[in-house]
Design a protein around this motif. Structure first.
Motif, PDB file in Angstrom:
ATOM      1  N   PHE A 686     -34.478 -24.339 -40.362  1.00 39.18           N
ATOM      2  CA  PHE A 686     -35.027 -25.423 -39.543  1.00 39.18           C
ATOM      3  C   PHE A 686     -36.414 -25.035 -39.052  1.00 39.18           C
ATOM      4  N   ASP A 687     -37.303 -26.011 -39.014  1.00 41.21           N
ATOM      5  CA  ASP A 687     -38.622 -25.802 -38.395  1.00 41.21           C
ATOM      6  C   ASP A 687     -38.622 -26.587 -37.102  1.00 41.21           C
ATOM      7  N   LEU A 688     -38.964 -25.930 -36.053  1.00 35.26           N
ATOM      8  CA  LEU A 688     -38.953 -26.599 -34.752  1.00 35.26           C
ATOM      9  C   LEU A 688     -40.333 -26.442 -34.148  1.00 35.26           C
ATOM     10  N   ASN A 689     -41.025 -27.543 -33.961  1.00 29.58           N
ATOM     11  CA  ASN A 689     -42.346 -27.336 -33.381  1.00 29.58           C
ATOM     12  C   ASN A 689     -42.295 -27.476 -31.868  1.00 29.58           C
ATOM     13  N   ARG A 690     -43.290 -26.940 -31.258  1.00 27.16           N
ATOM     14  CA  ARG A 690     -43.340 -26.857 -29.804  1.00 27.16           C
ATOM     15  C   ARG A 690     -43.137 -28.229 -29.161  1.00 27.16           C
ATOM     16  N   GLY A 691     -43.740 -29.238 -29.779  1.00 29.46           N
ATOM     17  CA  GLY A 691     -43.651 -30.585 -29.236  1.00 29.46           C
ATOM     18  C   GLY A 691     -42.205 -31.068 -29.132  1.00 29.46           C
ATOM     19  N   GLN A 692     -41.365 -30.608 -30.054  1.00 30.40           N
ATOM     20  CA  GLN A 692     -39.970 -31.057 -30.039  1.00 30.40           C
ATOM     21  C   GLN A 692     -39.201 -30.524 -28.831  1.00 30.40           C
ATOM     22  N   LEU A 693     -39.766 -29.539 -28.172  1.00 24.46           N
ATOM     23  CA  LEU A 693     -39.090 -29.002 -26.987  1.00 24.46           C
ATOM     24  C   LEU A 693     -39.563 -29.694 -25.707  1.00 24.46           C
ATOM     25  N   GLY A 694     -40.569 -30.521 -25.849  1.00 22.68           N
ATOM     26  CA  GLY A 694     -41.146 -31.163 -24.666  1.00 22.68           C
ATOM     27  C   GLY A 694     -40.278 -32.278 -24.125  1.00 22.68           C
ATOM     28  N   TYR A 695     -40.576 -32.681 -22.936  1.00 27.39           N
ATOM     29  CA  TYR A 695     -39.846 -33.799 -22.335  1.00 27.39           C
ATOM     30  C   TYR A 695     -40.791 -34.594 -21.450  1.00 27.39           C
ATOM     31  N   TRP A 696     -40.358 -35.771 -21.094  1.00 25.69           N
ATOM     32  CA  TRP A 696     -41.190 -36.660 -20.300  1.00 25.69           C
ATOM     33  C   TRP A 696     -41.357 -36.117 -18.890  1.00 25.69           C
ATOM     34  N   HIS A 697     -42.558 -36.112 -18.428  1.00 22.28           N
ATOM     35  CA  HIS A 697     -42.816 -35.582 -17.095  1.00 22.28           C
ATOM     36  C   HIS A 697     -43.914 -36.415 -16.470  1.00 22.28           C
ATOM     37  N   GLU A 698     -43.577 -37.063 -15.384  1.00 19.96           N
ATOM     38  CA  GLU A 698     -44.526 -37.983 -14.744  1.00 19.96           C
ATOM     39  C   GLU A 698     -45.850 -37.307 -14.386  1.00 19.96           C
ATOM     40  N   GLN A 699     -45.731 -36.049 -13.961  1.00 16.77           N
ATOM     41  CA  GLN A 699     -46.959 -35.430 -13.457  1.00 16.77           C
ATOM     42  C   GLN A 699     -47.769 -34.668 -14.503  1.00 16.77           C
ATOM     43  N   LYS A 700     -47.214 -34.529 -15.683  1.00 16.59           N
ATOM     44  CA  LYS A 700     -47.933 -33.692 -16.651  1.00 16.59           C
ATOM     45  C   LYS A 700     -48.442 -34.522 -17.803  1.00 16.59           C
ATOM     46  N   ARG A 701     -49.650 -34.322 -18.122  1.00 15.90           N
ATOM     47  CA  ARG A 701     -50.233 -35.109 -19.197  1.00 15.90           C
ATOM     48  C   ARG A 701     -50.695 -34.159 -20.301  1.00 15.90           C
TER      49      ARG A 701
END
Ligand code: BGC
Length: 737
Positions: A686-701
């Motif tokens: 499996f290839d897992l990129n960093r973005g796939q670990l991200g989640y929605w966060h109101e304060q972080k852009r």
């Protein structure tokens, strides 16, 4: 275009108009799409009126609820999800598109991608279960299948436009009651409910359907945050947005607006582009324009979207469909239907009684020569229509192969071979349904089934729900087998003969007590036209089960909502921290150190998400990991340690161990269905990129995108596992600041 012509395009004709009214509206150019008109001849007849008799000759688009097949029915989407085989789901969609096209249909109201945590909600049958990632993969597969370029009448064309629905949050209705209120915080909306829509749109879905529910107080047909901010601005989608059935005029009973005119205003302001059945645009849009409440540019935007979809489908060049192509599947195509049903059945329990092989013709099968008298019973053993499941308007029950039919054919073929096995007694099939339909409470038939069971060596009990118990507005407060099916199971088990339970239903049911009594449980859901053939092949060992659950099965209704990727709580606390899942919770009280805890509602499910047995066994090695700046490569060797060549669904789960916010216990991030011959090993990567670990966060852009996602610098745990319990080895890795 005149204003009337523009507003006409925004109208999806209410199917309840009579023929004369309907035709008059089409000839006047006051219809953009027809709905529930089926048959190439009839669609072409109406199309001729639009193309040849209106001033502009804009073609109509014929829409239909094509949900899991057309005349030939595939397993319900919940079951298709359980195949964990997107390539197969895509192939099913491609064949469905061709069949629908043959009947003049160019727009399918599917896939439904509402992630659902509550099996009481009847529409779980229509989606892909509780997991966002799995639903996203399946959504994209269906879109590719429908919208693939296909050779039609000598020309390459897209047969069918997909419509991803219901935008958004519909499945989160309170108490699993259909149409009900949903309260979804933005984080959950973004992380759980929206990604499958985005995946379908990224795969090219040409349209989106609004949902019926009010989302945090605002029904989605009037919700600019969903329809404009997210769909148009953030995602940059130009897909057509159609209302659900009268969801625009429903703003009145919702209590959002006082009358339908105001409903039309709220909907156009939220850019709902086409009105399905509600007549609010045809009745009020012109008036609103004249009063200066609506700008013509708003109407233009909607019409452009509608024409764009017609153009993309090739309707302007080829408005008519061939009338001479009755679609009947060849045996090659039927093999796809059968295979989809085979791969969607989940083996939940097997004490060794399965497969029921009485033949030595396949190598290395368990031989149950003593099992020659087989009782087929239960209310779903021979129900050509019920096995098709929900949303079947065009399905042809006369083409269904029921379990009884398939077993009869199989027994005949085995017995025909008896000269080759002179010592083997012939297979005898007994049939006694016991109950005539799933809600049947008349127990007289049960006594007959029990009498037959006494003469049998094995009992195949086809139980579950008939089609009408799942689907829209088919919610259930109780998830037990309906009618007298539990009593029938008690009576069958009391004979002491092994009972194999085959459940044909539209949702997970609370079958714990019955599963305990059964020697084996095969959870088939509604498997469609070829369900009987598929089940017979699986039960007799000509196919090996490979389906895995896509929803957590609760032990009891009070546990709902119960889903694998929930958050851990703060209690009980452990040092080192432990997943609440791993606490043995069979009984309501347990102790840790000095303290004892009561859990009135155990969190342990009856069967976890991602779970399913095979006739063989698999062993998972330790995962290996390589990390680059942006990507993580995880590989794991999986060995087939049993005697059957078989498919295994290898799953990748992650857990973020700390972070800015609490993260789920586990999250599915990848899966692969691999074929592993007996005794062999395959390495899955499996290839897992960093973005796939991200989640929605109101304060972080994230500076790159306009979307607010965070990937926390933290430690993460990662498993390659056969199901969401993740009892295999794990590895850890960190993301540095
Ligand atoms: C359902 C939609 C469906 C539409 C048209 C509505 O009641 O919610 O999913 O596509 O009807 O039949």
């Amino acid at each position: 275009m005149t204003i009337e012509e523009k507003i006409g395009q925004m109208n999806q004709l209410d199917p309840s108009w009579n023929a004369e009214e309907k035709e008059a509206l089409i000839r006047e150019g006051r219809v953009g799409s027809v709905f529930n008109i089926v048959g190439a001849k009839e669609v072409n007849r109406l199309q001729r009126m639009a193309v040849e008799e209106t001033r502009l000759g804009i073609p109509l688009i014929a829409a239909r609820d094509v949900i899991h097949g057309f005349n030939t029915i595939y397993p319900i989407p919940l079951a298709q999800g359980a195949t964990w085989n997107p390539a197969l789901v895509e192939q099913a969609a491609r064949l469905t598109a061709r069949e629908a096209y043959g009947a003049g249909i160019r727009w399918a109201f599917s896939p439904m991608v509402d992630v659902a945590h509550d099996p009481r909600w009847g529409r779980v049958a229509e989606g892909y279960g509780e997991d966002t990632y799995l639903a996203s993969v399946m959504a994209a597969a269906v879109v590719r299948g429908y919208q693939n370029d296909q050779m039609v009448n000598g020309k390459m064309q897209k047969c069918l436009a997909a419509c991803v629905k219901h935008f958004a949050g519909y499945s989160a209705s309170e108490g699993g009651r259909d149409y009900n209120t949903t309260w979804i915080p933005e984080t959950q909306l973004r992380d759980v409910y929206l990604p499958p829509f985005k995946a379908a749109l990224d795969a090219g879905a040409m349209s989106v359907m609004c949902s019926f529910n009010d989302l945090n107080g605002l029904p989605s047909s009037a919700n600019p945050h969903l329809n404009i901010d997210i769909l148009r601005h953030e995602w940059g989608s130009d897909a057509l947005l159609v209302s659900d059935w009268g969801s625009g005029s429903d703003l009145v009973p919702h209590g959002l607006v006082a009358d339908k005119k105001e409903a039309a205003l709220r909907c156009i302001n939220a850019r709902m582009e086409m009105d399905m059945q509600g007549n609010i645009y045809t009745d009020y849009l012109q008036q609103l324009l004249e009063e200066g409440k609506v700008k013509e540019s708003q109407i233009d935007e909607c019409v452009r979207s509608i024409l764009r979809m017609k153009y993309r489908l090739g309707l302007f060049d080829h408005p008519y469909v061939p009338e001479d192509q009755p679609m009947v599947y060849s045996s090659r195509e039927l093999a796809v239907v059968t295979r989809t049903a085979e791969e969607s059945a989940v083996l939940l329990k097997n004490d060794g009684v399965l497969p029921l092989s009485v033949s030595k013709t396949l190598h290395d099968q368990t031989l149950h020569d003593q099992m020659v008298n087989i009782l087929i019973c239960g209310p779903l053993a021979d129900q050509p229509k019920e096995q098709l499941g929900t949303w079947v308007f065009d399905g042809l029950p006369e083409r269904s192969v029921t379990p009884l039919m398939a077993f009869s054919e199989w027994a005949d073929s085995i017995n025909d071979m008896s000269p080759l096995a002179p010592n083997r007694p012939p297979v005898t099939l007994l049939y006694e349904p016991g109950l005539t339909y799933s809600r049947d409470r008349n127990r007289e038939g049960i006594a007959r089934a029990v009498a037959a069971a006494r003469k049998a060596d094995i009992i195949l009990y086809f139980c579950g729900e008939e089609a009408i118990l799942s689907g829209e507005a088919r919610c259930r407060a109780d998830l037990d087998l309906p009618g007298s099916q539990c009593e029938m199971m008690d009576a069958l088990a009391a004979t002491g003969k092994p009972v194999v339970m085959i459940v044909m239903a539209g949702r997970p049911l609370t079958i714990g007590a019955q599963a305990e009594q059964a020697a084996a449980v095969l959870y088939a859901l509604h498997g469609g036209t070829m369900a009987g053939t598929a089940l017979c092949r699986l039960l007799t060992g000509r196919a090996v089960p490979s389906g895995k659950t896509t929803m957590t099965f609760p032990k009891m209704v009070g546990q709902i909502p119960l889903y694998y990727n929930r958050h851990n709580t703060g209690r009980p606390s452990y040092d080192p921290p432990m997943l609440i899942d791993s606490i043995p919770i069979g009984c309501p009280q347990f102790s840790i150190g000095q303290s004892s805890y009561w859990l009135e509602t155990p969190t342990e499910p009856l069967y976890p998400f991602g779970y399913g047995l095979s006739y063989t066994t698999f062993e998972y090695g330790e995962p290996e990991m390589e990390q680059t700046q942006d990507t993580l490569f995880v590989s794991c060797a999986v060995t087939n340690t049993g005697r059957y060549d078989a498919y295994e669904v290898v799953q990748l789960y992650t857990r973020q161990l700390s972070g800015d916010l609490v993260r789920p216990l586990k999250e599915l991030k990848g899966f692969e269905k691999v074929f592993i011959p007996a005794g062999e090993t395959r390495t899955v990567r499996f290839d897992l990129n960093r973005g796939q670990l991200g989640y929605w966060h109101e304060q972080k852009r994230d500076c790159e995108s306009r979307v607010w996602f965070a990937t926390d610098p933290a430690e993460y745990e990662i498993w390659v596992a056969p199901d969401s319990r993740c009892t295999t080895h794990s590895v850890r890795f960190s993301i540095e600041k």
